[in-house]
Motif scaffolding. Structure first.
Motif, PDB file in Angstrom:
ATOM      1  N   LEU A   1      -0.544  10.869   0.923  1.00 28.50           N
ATOM      2  CA  LEU A   1      -2.157  10.657  -0.567  1.00 28.50           C
ATOM      3  C   LEU A   1      -2.721   9.883   0.540  1.00 28.50           C
ATOM      4  CD1 LEU A   1      -3.167  10.771  -3.181  1.00 28.50           C
ATOM      5  CD2 LEU A   1      -1.808   9.163  -3.938  1.00 28.50           C
ATOM      6  N   GLU A   2      -2.528   8.880   0.794  1.00 31.48           N
ATOM      7  CA  GLU A   2      -3.539   7.961   1.605  1.00 31.48           C
ATOM      8  C   GLU A   2      -5.021   8.070   2.747  1.00 31.48           C
ATOM      9  OE1 GLU A   2      -1.800   4.052   3.379  1.00 31.48           O
ATOM     10  OE2 GLU A   2      -1.814   3.381   0.909  1.00 31.48           O
ATOM     11  N   THR A   3      -4.319   9.167   3.644  1.00 28.61           N
ATOM     12  CA  THR A   3      -5.249  10.546   3.879  1.00 28.61           C
ATOM     13  C   THR A   3      -6.364  11.094   3.159  1.00 28.61           C
ATOM     14  OG1 THR A   3      -3.134  10.026   6.437  1.00 28.61           O
ATOM     15  CG2 THR A   3      -5.014  11.721   6.073  1.00 28.61           C
ATOM     16  N   LEU A   4      -5.358  11.875   2.048  1.00 22.20           N
ATOM     17  CA  LEU A   4      -6.594  12.159   1.532  1.00 22.20           C
ATOM     18  C   LEU A   4      -8.065  11.464   0.356  1.00 22.20           C
ATOM     19  CD1 LEU A   4      -3.388  14.892   0.427  1.00 22.20           C
ATOM     20  CD2 LEU A   4      -6.078  15.449   1.829  1.00 22.20           C
ATOM     21  N   CYS A   5      -7.308  10.642   0.091  1.00 20.79           N
ATOM     22  CA  CYS A   5      -7.749   9.627  -0.835  1.00 20.79           C
ATOM     23  C   CYS A   5      -7.641   7.976  -0.415  1.00 20.79           C
ATOM     24  CB  CYS A   5      -7.611   9.898  -1.917  1.00 20.79           C
ATOM     25  SG  CYS A   5      -9.033   9.016  -3.062  1.00 20.79           S
ATOM     26  N   PRO A   6      -8.098   7.166   0.491  1.00 25.51           N
ATOM     27  CA  PRO A   6      -7.486   6.309   0.477  1.00 25.51           C
ATOM     28  C   PRO A   6      -7.945   5.190  -0.789  1.00 25.51           C
ATOM     29  CG  PRO A   6      -9.261   7.305   2.333  1.00 25.51           C
ATOM     30  CD  PRO A   6      -9.013   8.409   1.220  1.00 25.51           C
ATOM     31  N   ASP A   7      -8.914   5.298  -1.023  1.00 23.97           N
ATOM     32  CA  ASP A   7      -8.387   4.491  -2.393  1.00 23.97           C
ATOM     33  C   ASP A   7      -8.130   4.868  -3.290  1.00 23.97           C
ATOM     34  OD1 ASP A   7     -10.776   5.942  -3.030  1.00 23.97           O
ATOM     35  OD2 ASP A   7     -12.368   5.073  -3.982  1.00 23.97           O
ATOM     36  N   TRP A   8      -7.392   5.513  -3.393  1.00 21.54           N
ATOM     37  CA  TRP A   8      -6.459   5.884  -4.828  1.00 21.54           C
ATOM     38  C   TRP A   8      -6.131   5.005  -5.371  1.00 21.54           C
ATOM     39  CZ3 TRP A   8      -1.084   5.220  -5.869  1.00 21.54           C
ATOM     40  CH2 TRP A   8      -0.426   4.457  -4.346  1.00 21.54           C
ATOM     41  N   ARG A   9      -5.771   3.666  -5.297  1.00 23.65           N
ATOM     42  CA  ARG A   9      -4.872   2.343  -6.170  1.00 23.65           C
ATOM     43  C   ARG A   9      -6.109   1.937  -6.867  1.00 23.65           C
ATOM     44  NH1 ARG A   9      -2.071   1.767  -1.009  1.00 23.65           N
ATOM     45  NH2 ARG A   9      -0.257   1.324  -1.116  1.00 23.65           N
ATOM     46  N   GLU A  10      -7.353   2.319  -6.675  1.00 24.27           N
ATOM     47  CA  GLU A  10      -8.402   1.759  -7.286  1.00 24.27           C
ATOM     48  C   GLU A  10      -8.901   2.849  -8.479  1.00 24.27           C
ATOM     49  OE1 GLU A  10     -11.909   0.720  -4.357  1.00 24.27           O
ATOM     50  OE2 GLU A  10      -9.640  -0.466  -2.891  1.00 24.27           O
ATOM     51  N   ARG A  11      -8.443   4.427  -8.552  1.00 21.89           N
ATOM     52  CA  ARG A  11      -9.241   5.231  -9.406  1.00 21.89           C
ATOM     53  C   ARG A  11      -7.896   5.366 -10.483  1.00 21.89           C
ATOM     54  NH1 ARG A  11     -12.840   8.454  -6.871  1.00 21.89           N
ATOM     55  NH2 ARG A  11     -13.784   7.924  -5.445  1.00 21.89           N
ATOM     56  N   ALA A  12      -8.695   5.948 -11.461  1.00 22.50           N
ATOM     57  CA  ALA A  12      -7.548   6.529 -12.487  1.00 22.50           C
ATOM     58  C   ALA A  12      -7.681   8.332 -12.390  1.00 22.50           C
ATOM     59  CB  ALA A  12      -8.594   6.804 -13.803  1.00 22.50           C
ATOM     60  N   ALA A  13      -5.866   8.219 -12.269  1.00 23.93           N
ATOM     61  CA  ALA A  13      -5.260   9.367 -12.189  1.00 23.93           C
ATOM     62  C   ALA A  13      -5.307  10.191 -12.980  1.00 23.93           C
ATOM     63  CB  ALA A  13      -4.684   8.678 -10.775  1.00 23.93           C
ATOM     64  N   TYR A  14      -5.172  10.607 -12.693  1.00 28.17           N
ATOM     65  CA  TYR A  14      -4.872  12.389 -13.519  1.00 28.17           C
ATOM     66  C   TYR A  14      -3.588  13.177 -12.709  1.00 28.17           C
ATOM     67  CZ  TYR A  14      -7.584  10.682 -17.085  1.00 28.17           C
ATOM     68  OH  TYR A  14      -8.376  10.018 -18.152  1.00 28.17           O
ATOM     69  N   ALA A  15      -2.985  14.009 -13.596  1.00 24.66           N
ATOM     70  CA  ALA A  15      -1.406  14.907 -12.495  1.00 24.66           C
ATOM     71  C   ALA A  15      -1.325  15.484 -13.357  1.00 24.66           C
ATOM     72  CB  ALA A  15      -0.674  13.721 -12.119  1.00 24.66           C
ATOM     73  N   CYS A  16      -1.447  16.978 -12.757  1.00 24.40           N
ATOM     74  CA  CYS A  16      -1.047  18.275 -13.784  1.00 24.40           C
ATOM     75  C   CYS A  16      -0.345  19.553 -12.475  1.00 24.40           C
ATOM     76  CB  CYS A  16      -1.599  18.718 -14.782  1.00 24.40           C
ATOM     77  SG  CYS A  16      -0.955  20.210 -15.665  1.00 24.40           S
ATOM     78  N   GLY A  17       0.963  19.220 -13.042  1.00 22.11           N
ATOM     79  CA  GLY A  17       1.571  20.465 -11.888  1.00 22.11           C
ATOM     80  C   GLY A  17       3.086  20.830 -12.396  1.00 22.11           C
ATOM     81  N   PRO A  18       4.183  21.494 -11.251  1.00 23.03           N
ATOM     82  CA  PRO A  18       5.051  21.107 -11.487  1.00 23.03           C
ATOM     83  C   PRO A  18       5.588  20.284 -11.607  1.00 23.03           C
ATOM     84  CG  PRO A  18       4.343  22.527  -9.728  1.00 23.03           C
ATOM     85  CD  PRO A  18       3.119  21.722 -10.285  1.00 23.03           C
ATOM     86  N   THR A  19       7.177  20.045 -11.851  1.00 20.85           N
ATOM     87  CA  THR A  19       7.595  18.976 -12.874  1.00 20.85           C
ATOM     88  C   THR A  19       7.656  17.738 -11.788  1.00 20.85           C
ATOM     89  OG1 THR A  19       9.141  20.247 -14.817  1.00 20.85           O
ATOM     90  CG2 THR A  19       9.738  18.435 -14.025  1.00 20.85           C
ATOM     91  N   ASP A  20       8.449  18.572 -10.266  1.00 19.69           N
ATOM     92  CA  ASP A  20       9.097  17.936  -9.122  1.00 19.69           C
ATOM     93  C   ASP A  20       7.894  17.107  -8.534  1.00 19.69           C
ATOM     94  OD1 ASP A  20       8.593  20.302  -8.691  1.00 19.69           O
ATOM     95  OD2 ASP A  20       9.689  20.512  -6.741  1.00 19.69           O
ATOM     96  N   PHE A  21       6.431  17.656  -8.379  1.00 19.36           N
ATOM     97  CA  PHE A  21       5.398  17.647  -8.105  1.00 19.36           C
ATOM     98  C   PHE A  21       5.291  16.210  -9.236  1.00 19.36           C
ATOM     99  CE2 PHE A  21       0.598  17.411  -8.720  1.00 19.36           C
ATOM    100  CZ  PHE A  21       0.146  17.452  -6.808  1.00 19.36           C
ATOM    101  N   LEU A  22       5.207  15.696 -10.090  1.00 19.08           N
ATOM    102  CA  LEU A  22       4.826  15.218 -11.517  1.00 19.08           C
ATOM    103  C   LEU A  22       6.039  13.729 -11.610  1.00 19.08           C
ATOM    104  CD1 LEU A  22       3.854  17.396 -14.448  1.00 19.08           C
ATOM    105  CD2 LEU A  22       1.898  16.514 -12.246  1.00 19.08           C
ATOM    106  N   ASP A  23       6.884  14.197 -11.604  1.00 23.12           N
ATOM    107  CA  ASP A  23       7.751  13.118 -10.606  1.00 23.12           C
ATOM    108  C   ASP A  23       8.135  12.309  -9.774  1.00 23.12           C
ATOM    109  OD1 ASP A  23       9.788  13.939 -12.837  1.00 23.12           O
ATOM    110  OD2 ASP A  23      11.122  14.746 -12.224  1.00 23.12           O
TER     111      ASP A  23
END
Length: 356
Positions: free
Chosen positions: A216-238
């Motif tokens: 995640l830090e490789t793909l989006c280094p400032d991920w902690r500073e963003r409002a995040a939305y996640a949708c997908g399979p159960t294991d992915f979301l867990d």
């Protein structure tokens, strides 16, 4: 109003035993006062297994917010089947659903829908929507979990010059990635959108690993500073939930909004199961303690009401005649005569009789 009622009474007399709406439907299939409907206006093949179905809803439809879902009904072999689908069109446009051919109803919709077909509709629902105030966003999706997020991107990015959206989307291959070319075109056109595709089955690839922060830090280094939305399979979301909870800063875990396509079931919540008797349908079937009553009924040919299939909309309620059931989300065993049972998230806990 009085004149209208008088005219309607006259019309009812002239059309008996039919209702006036039955004849209006011959002229305008969207005119029914009893059931909200929509007519299919365009069908677009997105991938080999996925299709976007655009439709024009009749009167009574409430405009959707980006990210919401709606119950969609379709006639298959003379039986009306209902399922819930995320709306993938931008706000302000006629609605659309993007359906992947997995399961009986979704396969029929994805493979067989034609322009001019009639869909039965319920109004949009859901709170997986954009934040009220502008802020940097991270959209984390996998597979068909992109569909509600696509509505958000189509709505936000072209309209807001201050948009700042990073999309990380995981798919098995480039050919199976929904909206692949459109997303890249949007990213080229609008500097406020960054798209990161992650293909799990192409040469040298692997699954997106959310067990720690490395990918995640490789793909989006400032991920902690963003409002995040996640949708997908159960294991992915867990995995995403655990990552935000344990590896974010003190406030990060509150910045993750999840949209699930399946209920969160309690591990090991299945019990002994039992014989299911569907009283009105005159059918019986032995069902395991981890099999939802809804699925058991459908498997033996009972026409079961359903909607979201994950314990939210309560469209699947069926009266209990006798027996006890187990809530697969909590493990609670319950059941009183006449109780309305959510069949999509309850299983048999011994012999069960349902009034259907």
């Amino acid at each position: 109003m009085t004149q209208f009622r008088a005219l309607r009474r006259v019309a009812s007399i002239l059309t008996t035993p039919r209702e006036p709406e039955d004849f209006l439907n011959l002229v305008n299939p969207l005119s029914s006062a009893r059931q909200l409907r929509g007519v299919v206006t365009k069908v677009v093949r997105e991938t080999a297994d996925s299709t976007t179905i655009h439709f024009r809803p009749g009167r009574g439809w409430n405009p959707h917010a980006a990210g919401q879902w709606a119950r969609i009904g379709v006639e298959i072999d003379g039986v009306r089947q209902w399922r819930s689908y995320s709306l993938s069109a931008a706000v302000g446009h006629d609605p659309a659903i993007t359906v992947t051919a997995i399961g009986y109803v979704s396969t029929a919709l994805a493979r067989d829908t034609k322009v001019g077909d009639i869909l039965f509709l319920d109004t949009p629902q859901g709170d997986f929507v954009l934040p009220e105030h502008p802020r940097p966003l991270l959209m984390l999706t996998a597979g068909s979990g992109l569909t509600p997020v696509m509505s958000m991107i189509r709505t936000l990015v072209p309209r807001r010059p201050d948009a700042d959206v990073v999309l990380v989307h995981s798919a098995r291959t480039r050919d199976e990635a929904l909206f692949h070319d459109e997303l890249l075109e949007l990213a080229d056109q609008f500097p406020g959108l960054t798209v990161r595709h992650w293909f799990t089955r192409e040469e040298g690839a692997r699954r997106l690993d959310l067990s720690d922060v490395t990918d995640l830090e490789t793909l989006c280094p400032d991920w902690r500073e963003r409002a995040a939305y996640a949708c997908g399979p159960t294991d992915f979301l867990d995995a995403a939930t655990e990552l935000w909870l344990h590896d974010g800063d003190d406030a990060t875990h509150t910045n993750l909004t999840i949209e699930r396509f399946a209920p969160v079931l309690l591990e090991g919540s299945g019990g002994e199961g039992g014989l299911l008797t569907f009283e009105k349908s005159d059918k019986e079937v032995e069902a395991g303690g981890d099999v939802p009553l809804l699925e058991a009924g459908e498997d033996c040919g009972v026409v079961m009401p359903s909607g979201c299939r994950m314990g939210i909309c309560r469209s699947c309620l069926v009266p209990l005649v006798a027996g006890r059931v187990r809530d697969l989300r909590t493990g609670e065993v319950h059941g009183d005569e006449g109780e309305l049972i959510q069949t999509c998230v309850n299983a048999a806990a011994g012999p069960v009789h349902l009034d259907i």
